[in-house]
Each structure stands twice: as C-alpha cells, then as structure tokens.
Design a protein around this motif. Structure first.
Motif, PDB file in Angstrom:
ATOM      1  N   THR A 176      33.536  -2.758  28.579  1.00 34.90           N
ATOM      2  CA  THR A 176      34.415  -3.339  27.560  1.00 34.90           C
ATOM      3  C   THR A 176      33.756  -4.526  26.856  1.00 34.90           C
ATOM      4  O   THR A 176      33.900  -4.674  25.654  1.00 34.90           O
ATOM      5  CB  THR A 176      35.759  -3.824  28.152  1.00 34.90           C
ATOM      6  N   SER A 177      33.026  -5.352  27.617  1.00 36.44           N
ATOM      7  CA  SER A 177      32.429  -6.495  26.934  1.00 36.44           C
ATOM      8  C   SER A 177      31.319  -6.022  25.979  1.00 36.44           C
ATOM      9  O   SER A 177      31.148  -6.580  24.909  1.00 36.44           O
ATOM     10  CB  SER A 177      31.885  -7.511  27.943  1.00 36.44           C
ATOM     11  N   GLY A 178      30.618  -4.939  26.383  1.00 37.65           N
ATOM     12  CA  GLY A 178      29.611  -4.365  25.487  1.00 37.65           C
ATOM     13  C   GLY A 178      30.271  -3.854  24.215  1.00 37.65           C
ATOM     14  O   GLY A 178      29.796  -4.073  23.107  1.00 37.65           O
ATOM     15  N   LEU A 179      31.408  -3.206  24.413  1.00 36.52           N
ATOM     16  CA  LEU A 179      32.139  -2.646  23.282  1.00 36.52           C
ATOM     17  C   LEU A 179      32.629  -3.760  22.358  1.00 36.52           C
ATOM     18  O   LEU A 179      32.553  -3.664  21.139  1.00 36.52           O
ATOM     19  CB  LEU A 179      33.334  -1.840  23.817  1.00 36.52           C
ATOM     20  N   LYS A 231      32.450  -6.725  17.436  1.00 34.65           N
ATOM     21  CA  LYS A 231      32.349  -8.034  16.813  1.00 34.65           C
ATOM     22  C   LYS A 231      31.209  -8.030  15.790  1.00 34.65           C
ATOM     23  O   LYS A 231      31.359  -8.517  14.668  1.00 34.65           O
ATOM     24  CB  LYS A 231      32.106  -9.100  17.888  1.00 34.65           C
ATOM     25  N   GLU A 232      30.081  -7.457  16.200  1.00 32.43           N
ATOM     26  CA  GLU A 232      28.944  -7.435  15.297  1.00 32.43           C
ATOM     27  C   GLU A 232      29.255  -6.606  14.056  1.00 32.43           C
ATOM     28  O   GLU A 232      28.866  -6.945  12.939  1.00 32.43           O
ATOM     29  CB  GLU A 232      27.703  -6.887  16.012  1.00 32.43           C
ATOM     30  N   LYS A 233      29.994  -5.518  14.283  1.00 34.82           N
ATOM     31  CA  LYS A 233      30.334  -4.641  13.167  1.00 34.82           C
ATOM     32  C   LYS A 233      31.236  -5.347  12.169  1.00 34.82           C
ATOM     33  O   LYS A 233      31.032  -5.265  10.956  1.00 34.82           O
ATOM     34  CB  LYS A 233      31.026  -3.377  13.704  1.00 34.82           C
ATOM     35  N   ILE A 234      32.242  -6.043  12.706  1.00 33.07           N
ATOM     36  CA  ILE A 234      33.180  -6.747  11.844  1.00 33.07           C
ATOM     37  C   ILE A 234      32.452  -7.861  11.070  1.00 33.07           C
ATOM     38  O   ILE A 234      32.689  -8.077   9.883  1.00 33.07           O
ATOM     39  CB  ILE A 234      34.363  -7.313  12.661  1.00 33.07           C
TER      40      ILE A 234
END
Ligand code: C2E
Ligand code: MG
Ligand code: MG
Ligand code: MG
Length: 278
Positions: free
Chosen positions: A14-17, A22-25
């Motif tokens: 989940t933290s990877g996700l 976050k990076e995508k946003i």
C-alpha cells in the motif's frame, strides 16, 4: 510468521501504491502547468527516400522541457495526459504547432514536404475529428496534403467507427499512416477496405534484422504486401548501414532512424536540411 510477513507485505504494497499515486497526481499537476507555461516543444525527425536519401517528410515528436528534470520523452507523460484527459488540449497544441511550423518552413522556401503527427487513441475517437482538424489547418494555413496522421492498429478495433473516420479524413485530403505496424492484434482484412496511405514497419522488426531470419522475412513480406496493396511503406528505427542495405535490396521506399538523424529541434532541422534550399 506467515501472518506477519503477509502483513508487512501488505503494508509495503500500500505504501508503494500511495507513493506511485502521489507521484502521478504531482506529475499531472505539473503537466497542466507545463502547458500553460509553454514547456512543451516538438522535435522533428527527418524521413528519407531510401533511393537517394533525400528528406521527404518529418515526424513531430513531443518533448517536455521540465524545469528540474530536463527534457522528458513522451512515454513519461503521454500516458498521464491520457488518463487525466489533458491529452485533448495537449493534442490540439501538438497538431497546431506542427502545422504552424510546417507552413512557416514552406513560406520560408523550404521543401514542400508533409509533417506526420502521432494521434493518441482518445484523440482519434474524439467526436468531429475531421471538423477539428479542418479548423487547425485553416488557422495555420497548412494545406491538407501536407498533414499525415499516425495511428496504430489497436485504434481500429472498432472497424465500423474507424472506417467512417478514415474515409472522411481521406476525402478531405489528410493522409493516415499505420504506425508500429506488425505489433498490434488486429486482422489484416481491414487493410483491404480502409484508406490507409502508408505502413510504418515497427522498429522491433528492424533492430535485429541482421541477426534474425524471421525478422527479415517479416520485413520483406510487409514491404511486398504494401506494394501489392498500393500503399506506401516506411521503416522506422534504422541505425546501421546493414539495416539500410537490407531495406534497399527489398525496395523499401522510405526510411527513418538514428542512422540518418535523431529527432531535432526545429532550428536544427532548418539549418541541416532546409537552408541549402534557400
Ligand atoms: P513512435 O511514433 O513510434 O515514434 C518513434 C520513436 O522512436 C520516437 O521516440 C523516436 O525518437 C524513436 N526513434 C526514431 N528512430 C530511432 C532509432 O533509430 N533508434 C531508436 N532506438 N529509436 C528511434 P519518442 O520521441 O520517445 O516517442 C515515443 C512514442 O511516443 C512515439 O512512438 C509515439 O507513440 C509517442 N509520441 C511521441 N510524440 C507524440 C505526440 O505528439 N502525440 C502522441 N499522442 N504520441 C506521441
Ligand atoms: Mg509515430
Ligand atoms: Mg512507430
Ligand atoms: Mg513505436
């Protein structure tokens, strides 16, 4: 033990996700800003006639001049643009800029060659595509025969819809080329019916041409099929003299690749290819 590692695994996941999301946003926000701040630009890769290696066209390829990360290639941001719907505005900018630039080159006495522009799936299926392209050509003053659109086989899964779009485009005088040809999952039967101008042999068949008997067979067959179907054919990703020689021996009309030129900023295309025409 099992339970514990499972739990850790889950947390890690989940933290990877979250980090990914976050990076995508973040990137999406930056991309929105980039368009406003004019950080997008087009490079142009020359396309040559195989016989005499004269320039016969250029392909427009988008880049993002990112404030901290430098010049980013399209595969780092086109997917985000597609997912967020930004691709519509971006695609409009790309088309308009490519047409504007080519018209300017024509006006400056450059060769009357076309510009190829890649369309994303969403752009190809947007309603009133032809009307929309007509507007851009009118605004920029480029004649329809100097615009070629690159689409991929996967965009033609819906045969009826694609037939209508392609027929309308070709009636208007804009040509459509099949990019990355040979890598899609579609059947060959559509080639019989659709007004496709040119097959663009995917780079993956060119890379190992000198090593792979089957790649040579596939490339030779695509070239021959294009000829029989009265379509033009271009090979992309030519990097070596050996690859060029094979294509010449097999009567491939057109070629594009690092062996001739990388994609270049507009001013370098001008100084390298167009100034001798002045
Ligand atoms: P594509 O349309 O198949 O473009 C060819 C890609 O191969 C380009 O990468 C080009 O720089 C690269 N290439 C050309 N010759 C060689 C060669 O000899 N060797 C190697 N290794 N590569 C070569 P680029 O610019 O990174 O673009 C990648 C993909 O991104 C394009 O594939 C296209 O699908 C997409 N793309 C690029 N510009 C646009 C755009 O304006 N709009 C949309 N929707 N997609 C774009
Ligand atoms: Mg292309
Ligand atoms: Mg391609
Ligand atoms: Mg490709």
């Amino acid at each position: 033990e099992v339970k514990k590692s499972g739990k850790n695994g889950y947390q890690f996941y989940t933290s990877g996700l979250n980090a990914q999301l976050k990076e995508k946003i973040e990137l999406e926000g930056e991309l929105r800003k980039a368009m406003k701040l004019n950080e997008l630009l087009l490079h142009y890769q020359p396309q040559m006639l195989a016989l005499d290696q004269r320039i016969i066209g250029v392909e427009a390829l988008v880049r993002w001049n990112h404030p901290t990360k430098g010049l980013l290639p399209p595969n780092t941001f086109i997917p985000i643009a597609e997912e967020s719907g930004l691709i519509y505005d971006m695609g409009t900018w790309i088309l308009r800029e490519a047409c504007r630039q080519m018209r300017q080159w024509h006006d400056a006495g450059g060769p009357r060659i076309p510009v190829s522009v890649n369309l994303s799936t969403m752009q190809f299926h947007q309603s009133n595509l032809v009307e929309y392209i007509r507007k851009i050509l009118e605004e920029t003053g480029l004649e329809p025969q100097y615009l070629e659109l690159e689409i991929t086989e996967s965009m033609m899964m819906d045969a009826a819809a694609s037939t209508a779009i392609l027929t309308e485009l070709s009636t208007y005088g804009v040509k459509v080329n099949l990019d990355d040809f040979g890598t899609g999952y579609s059947s060959l039967s559509y080639l019989k019916h659709l007004p496709i101008n040119k097959l663009k042999i995917d780079r993956s068949f060119i890379t190992d041409l000198t090593l792979s008997e089957s790649d040579r067979a596939i490339v030779a067959t695509i070239i021959s099929m294009a000829r029989h179907l009265k379509m033009e054919v271009i090979a992309e990703g030519i990097e070596t003299k050996e690859q060029l020689d094979f294509l010449l021996d097999n009567s491939c009309q057109e070629i594009q690749g690092y062996y001739f030129s990388r994609p270049l900023p507009a001013n370098e295309v001008e100084s390298t290819y167009f100034l001798p025409y002045h």
